[in-house]
Design an enzyme around this catalytic site. Structure first.
Site, PDB file in Angstrom:
ATOM      1  N   GLU A  94     -16.463 -35.231  34.456  1.00 35.27           N
ATOM      2  CA  GLU A  94     -15.686 -34.646  33.353  1.00 35.27           C
ATOM      3  C   GLU A  94     -16.237 -33.245  33.162  1.00 35.27           C
ATOM      4  OE1 GLU A  94     -14.649 -33.093  30.554  1.00 35.27           O
ATOM      5  OE2 GLU A  94     -15.616 -34.491  29.164  1.00 35.27           O
ATOM      6  N   CYS A 129     -15.450 -29.620  25.800  1.00 33.70           N
ATOM      7  CA  CYS A 129     -14.772 -29.614  27.105  1.00 33.70           C
ATOM      8  C   CYS A 129     -13.274 -29.545  26.916  1.00 33.70           C
ATOM      9  CB  CYS A 129     -15.180 -30.837  27.912  1.00 33.70           C
ATOM     10  SG  CYS A 129     -15.214 -32.346  26.972  1.00 33.70           S
ATOM     11  N   GLY A 151     -20.244 -32.142  32.284  1.00 31.71           N
ATOM     12  CA  GLY A 151     -20.921 -30.850  32.225  1.00 31.71           C
ATOM     13  C   GLY A 151     -20.145 -29.810  33.004  1.00 31.71           C
ATOM     14  N   SER A 152     -20.865 -28.883  33.622  1.00 30.33           N
ATOM     15  CA  SER A 152     -20.216 -27.742  34.278  1.00 30.33           C
ATOM     16  C   SER A 152     -19.667 -28.121  35.648  1.00 30.33           C
ATOM     17  CB  SER A 152     -21.213 -26.596  34.417  1.00 30.33           C
ATOM     18  OG  SER A 152     -22.263 -26.991  35.274  1.00 30.33           O
ATOM     19  N   LYS A 212     -29.767 -39.791  31.352  1.00 30.36           N
ATOM     20  CA  LYS A 212     -30.512 -38.520  31.385  1.00 30.36           C
ATOM     21  C   LYS A 212     -29.792 -37.578  30.430  1.00 30.36           C
ATOM     22  CE  LYS A 212     -30.984 -34.709  32.723  1.00 30.36           C
ATOM     23  NZ  LYS A 212     -31.084 -33.550  31.812  1.00 30.36           N
ATOM     24  N   GLY A 224     -21.431 -30.424  38.422  1.00 33.36           N
ATOM     25  CA  GLY A 224     -20.655 -31.604  38.814  1.00 33.36           C
ATOM     26  C   GLY A 224     -20.508 -31.695  40.329  1.00 33.36           C
ATOM     27  N   GLU A 250     -13.543 -20.975  31.781  1.00 27.48           N
ATOM     28  CA  GLU A 250     -14.014 -21.689  30.599  1.00 27.48           C
ATOM     29  C   GLU A 250     -15.121 -20.863  29.948  1.00 27.48           C
ATOM     30  OE1 GLU A 250     -16.268 -25.421  31.035  1.00 27.48           O
ATOM     31  OE2 GLU A 250     -14.910 -26.271  29.542  1.00 27.48           O
TER      32      GLU A 250
HETATM   33  P1  NAD Z   1     -24.859 -28.400  33.205  1.00 23.14           P
HETATM   34  O1  NAD Z   1     -23.627 -28.941  33.797  1.00 23.14           O
HETATM   35  O2  NAD Z   1     -25.797 -27.716  34.149  1.00 23.14           O
HETATM   36  O3  NAD Z   1     -25.687 -29.567  32.467  1.00 23.14           O
HETATM   37  C1  NAD Z   1     -25.121 -30.793  32.073  1.00 23.14           C
HETATM   38  C2  NAD Z   1     -26.108 -31.915  32.376  1.00 23.14           C
HETATM   39  O4  NAD Z   1     -26.375 -31.942  33.774  1.00 23.14           O
HETATM   40  C3  NAD Z   1     -27.475 -31.751  31.695  1.00 23.14           C
HETATM   41  O5  NAD Z   1     -27.971 -33.036  31.336  1.00 23.14           O
HETATM   42  C4  NAD Z   1     -28.334 -31.170  32.806  1.00 23.14           C
HETATM   43  O6  NAD Z   1     -29.700 -31.441  32.648  1.00 23.14           O
HETATM   44  C5  NAD Z   1     -27.786 -31.909  34.018  1.00 23.14           C
HETATM   45  N1  NAD Z   1     -28.023 -31.217  35.286  1.00 23.14           N
HETATM   46  C6  NAD Z   1     -28.210 -29.897  35.509  1.00 23.14           C
HETATM   47  N2  NAD Z   1     -28.442 -29.657  36.824  1.00 23.14           N
HETATM   48  C7  NAD Z   1     -28.395 -30.858  37.448  1.00 23.14           C
HETATM   49  C8  NAD Z   1     -28.530 -31.271  38.795  1.00 23.14           C
HETATM   50  N3  NAD Z   1     -28.779 -30.401  39.773  1.00 23.14           N
HETATM   51  N4  NAD Z   1     -28.403 -32.583  39.083  1.00 23.14           N
HETATM   52  C9  NAD Z   1     -28.122 -33.473  38.114  1.00 23.14           C
HETATM   53  N5  NAD Z   1     -28.017 -33.148  36.813  1.00 23.14           N
HETATM   54  C10 NAD Z   1     -28.132 -31.853  36.474  1.00 23.14           C
HETATM   55  O7  NAD Z   1     -24.424 -27.444  32.038  1.00 23.14           O
HETATM   56  P2  NAD Z   1     -25.281 -26.357  31.241  1.00 23.14           P
HETATM   57  O8  NAD Z   1     -26.168 -25.578  32.162  1.00 23.14           O
HETATM   58  O9  NAD Z   1     -25.918 -27.049  30.109  1.00 23.14           O
HETATM   59  O10 NAD Z   1     -24.119 -25.423  30.687  1.00 23.14           O
HETATM   60  C11 NAD Z   1     -23.547 -24.441  31.534  1.00 23.14           C
HETATM   61  C12 NAD Z   1     -22.048 -24.366  31.333  1.00 23.14           C
HETATM   62  O11 NAD Z   1     -21.460 -25.632  31.619  1.00 23.14           O
HETATM   63  C13 NAD Z   1     -21.579 -24.064  29.925  1.00 23.14           C
HETATM   64  O12 NAD Z   1     -21.546 -22.705  29.669  1.00 23.14           O
HETATM   65  C14 NAD Z   1     -20.214 -24.675  29.901  1.00 23.14           C
HETATM   66  O13 NAD Z   1     -19.267 -23.781  30.430  1.00 23.14           O
HETATM   67  C15 NAD Z   1     -20.322 -25.851  30.822  1.00 23.14           C
HETATM   68  N6  NAD Z   1     -20.498 -27.140  30.103  1.00 23.14           N
HETATM   69  C16 NAD Z   1     -19.444 -27.971  30.056  1.00 23.14           C
HETATM   70  C17 NAD Z   1     -19.567 -29.168  29.374  1.00 23.14           C
HETATM   71  C18 NAD Z   1     -18.434 -30.124  29.265  1.00 23.14           C
HETATM   72  O14 NAD Z   1     -18.410 -30.961  28.377  1.00 23.14           O
HETATM   73  N7  NAD Z   1     -17.473 -30.074  30.147  1.00 23.14           N
HETATM   74  C19 NAD Z   1     -20.753 -29.515  28.752  1.00 23.14           C
HETATM   75  C20 NAD Z   1     -21.836 -28.641  28.843  1.00 23.14           C
HETATM   76  C21 NAD Z   1     -21.685 -27.460  29.524  1.00 23.14           C
END
Ligand code: NAD
Length: 484
Positions: free
Chosen positions: A255, A289, A233-234, A180, A238, A386
C-alpha cells in the site's frame, strides 16, 4: 511535556510475550515533532531480534496460538478491542507526542484500532471454504488456511489504523505476526502489543521489533521463514520489500500512497462537497496515503470552488499536537524539508490561500502551513508526485472526458471521488476511474474498516480492510476426495 507512565520499557522489543532489550543493546532517539525534543529512547532492533521473533511466531503456531479455534481467536481479538477502548486516552496522548497528530485525530485513530479488533474478532469464524461439484465419485472442498508467520512493516503516519487493519486480519486468520513499526513513531505499536498481551493473546502470536528500515525492516522482508509480508509506505521502499520477499517467493501486500483526485462537476452540491474537499487534503497534515491532493473542478464552477476552499484554508491553524488545532506538525524535520522542497519546485503555481502557523508554536517543531495551489497543467510535478504534506492542487477541466484523463493521468490509483448529481455520470465514472476505491458524493480517505482498500499502478497491490483482507492473509487448499 513528558510522556505518561508506560507499563513497559519503550526501549524494549516484545518477543515471545516478554519485553526485552534488543540483543545488540542499541537504541534510537524518538523525537516529538511538535517541539523537536527527545521523547524517549526506543529499541534499534537488528536481524538477530527479527530471527528471534520469527522463531517465537513459529513456536506460537506450533503451540497454543495454532491450536486455538477460529471462535477462540475471534474472542481474543474482541477482548483486545475492548481493552483498546479502555486505553483510548493514553493511546491518543502517545500518538499525539509521537506522530504530532492533533489529539482529536489521534483519538479517532485509537477508536478505529478498537473497531478493527471488533470487526476482525467478529469475522474470524465467518470465513470458510466451499464445496465444488466435480467428477462422479468425488467430493471436493476448499480450506482457508493461514500463511504462517506474517511480517508487518508499518509507516509513521497512521500506526494504529495500519496495525489494526493488517495485524488484526492476520491474527483473525490464525497467522502469527512480527511487526516492525516505523522508527519515527512506534509508541502506540508497543502499547498495542502490551494491550494484546494483557488481553490473553498467547506468547509469540504478536512480536514487535522497532528499528531502522534498512536493518530490522530489511531483515524481516528478506527472512526465509516469513510467509507473507504486508507493507505500507513509499513506492521506493515498497519495491525493495517486494524484491526481498520475491527472493523467497513470498506474497506481499503493498500500500504505497497516491495522488488521489476529487472530481467536482458543474452540477455538484458544493455545500456537501466542501468539507470533504478540504479535510481529505489536510487531515494528518496531508501525510495520508489516501489524501486527496488533487481537486479537479469543471471550468464553470472553478472560481467558486477555489474561493470557497480558500476561505476554509485561511481559517486553518497549525500548531503543537497537544493544542489540538486543525493541523499538527509534520512527522520530522526531514519530512518538512521534503514538503518545502516541493513548494519551492511549485513557485510558478498561484497560491490561492494558506493557513497559518499558530503564534508561539515552538521554533523547533516541523510546521508547514497548508497551501492551496492552482495549476492548469496536470503534468506539473506537483500535480503528479505524492507530496505527503498539507498541499492541495486545484486543476480545471472542460468536460467529463478530460476529467477522466486528468484523474487517471498519474502513476497512482488509490482513491477517487466524484461530485455530481447525474446518476448516469456517477456510474460511468465509477467504472472509468483507475482507482482501488471510488466514492460518489463523499470521500472516505480509505473508507471504513469494512471497505476493501488498496491501489492499482504505483499505489500498490493486494487489498486490506474488510473481509477481502482475510483472503489475502490466508491461502486456499483444495481437497479432492475420491470415494467412488
Ligand atoms: P518508508 O517507505 O521508507 O518507510 C515505511 C516503513 O518501511 C518504515 O517502517 C521503515 O522503517 C520501513 N523500511 C524502510 N526501508 C526499508 C527496507 N529497506 N526494507 C524494509 N523496510 C524498510 O517511508 P519514509 O522514509 O518514512 O517516508 C518517505 C516517503 O514515503 C514520504 O515522504 C511519503 O511520500 C511516503 N510515505 C507513504 C506512506 C503511505 O502511507 N503510503 C507512509 C509513509 C511514507
Amino acid at each position: 511535556m513528558s510522556l505518561p507512565d508506560l507499563p513497559f520499557n519503550p526501549a524494549h522489543c516484545l518477543i515471545n510475550g516478554t519485553w526485552r532489550a534488543p540483543l545488540d543493546g542499541q537504541t534510537l532517539a524518538l523525537i516529538d515533532p511538535s517541539n523537536g525534543s527527545e521523547l524517549t529512547q526506543i529499541a534499534r532492533g537488528q536481524s538477530r531480534d527479527i530471527d528471534a521473533s520469527v522463531e517465537a511466531a513459529q513456536s506460537a503456531l506450533n503451540g497454543e496460538w495454532g491450536s486455538k479455534t477460529a471462535l477462540e481467536r475471534g474472542r481474543i481479538l474482541t477482548r483486545i478491542g475492548q481493552l483498546v477502548l479502555e486505553h483510548v486516552d493514553l493511546l491518543a496522548e502517545l500518538e499525539a507526542h509521537d506522530v504530532g497528530k492533533p489529539l482529536t485525530q489521534a483519538r479517532a485513530d485509537a477508536i478505529a484500532l478498537a473497531r478493527y479488533m471488533e470487526f476482525y474478532g467478529g469475522s474470524a469464524d465467518k470465513i470458510h471454504g466451499e464445496t465444488i461439484p466435480y467428477l462422479g465419485g468425488y467430493t471436493v472442498y476448499t480450506l482457508r488456511e493461514p500463511h504462517g508467520v506474517t511480517g508487518h512493516i508499518v509507516p509513521w503516519n497512521y500506526p494504529m489504523q495500519i496495525i489494526g487493519r493488517s495485524v488484526g486480519a492476520a491474527l483473525a486468520m490464525g497467522n502469527a505476526a512480527v511487526l516492525k513499526p516505523a522508527e519515527e513513531a512506534c509508541l502506540t505499536a508497543l502499547m498495542f502489543a502490551e494491550i494484546a498481551r494483557t488481553a490473553g493473546l498467547p506468547d509469540g502470536a504478536l512480536n514487535v521489533v522497532p528499528g531502522l528500515g534498512a536493518e530490522a525492516g530489511a531483515a524481516l522482508s528478506s527472512h526465509k521463514d516469513v510467509q507473507h509480508i504486508s507493507f505500507t509506505g513509499s513506492v521506493a521502499t515498497g519495491a525493495l520489500v517486494q524484491q526481498a520477499a520475491g527472493a523467497n517467493v513470498v506474497p506481499v501486500t503493498l500500500e504505497l500512497g497516491g495522488k488521489s483526485p476529487q472530481l467536482v462537476f458543474e452540477d455538484a452540491n458544493l455545500d456537501d462537497a466542501l468539507p470533504f474537499l478540504v479535510n481529505a487534503g489536510i487531515q494528518n497534515a496531508g501525510q495520508t496515503c489516501s489524501a486527496s491532493s488533487r481537486i479537479l473542478v469543471q471550468e464553470n464552477r472553478y472560481a467558486e470552488v477555489v474561493a470557497a476552499m480558500s476561505e476554509r484554508y485561511s481559517a486553518l491553524t497549525v500548531g503543537p499536537a497537544m493544542d489540538d488545532l486543525n493541523l499538527g506538525p509534520l512527522i520530522s524535520e526531514r519530512q518538512k524539508e521534503i514538503v518545502t522542497g516541493f513548494l519551492a519546485q511549485g513557485k510558478d503555481l498561484h497560491i490561492a490561500a494558506t493557513g497559518q502557523i499558530a503564534e508561539g508554536a515552538p521554533s523547533k517543531g516541523a510546521y508547514v502551513a497548508p497551501h492551496l495551489l492552482l495549476c492548469s497543467d496536470p503534468h506539473h510535478p506537483l500535480a503528479q508526485q505524492e507530496i505527503f504534506g498539507p498541499v492541495q492542487i486545484v486543476i480545471p477541466f472542460k468536460d467529463e472526458a478530460e476529467a477522466v484523463a486528468i484523474a487517471n493521468g498519474t502513476d497512482f490509483g488509490l482513491v477517487a471521488s466524484v461530485w455530481t448529481e447525474n446518476g448516469a455520470r456517477q456510474m460511468r465514472l465509477a467504472k472509468a476511474l483507475k482507482s482501488g476505491q471510488v466514492f460518489i458524493n463523499n470521500y472516505g480517505a480509505g473508507g471504513g474498516v469494512e471497505l476493501p482498500f488498496g491501489g492499482v499502478g504505483k499505489s500498490g497491490h493486494g487489498r486490506e480492510k474488510g473481509f477481502e483482507a482475510l483472503y489475502g492473509f490466508s491461502t486456499l487448499k483444495t481437497v479432492a476426495a475420491k470415494h467412488g
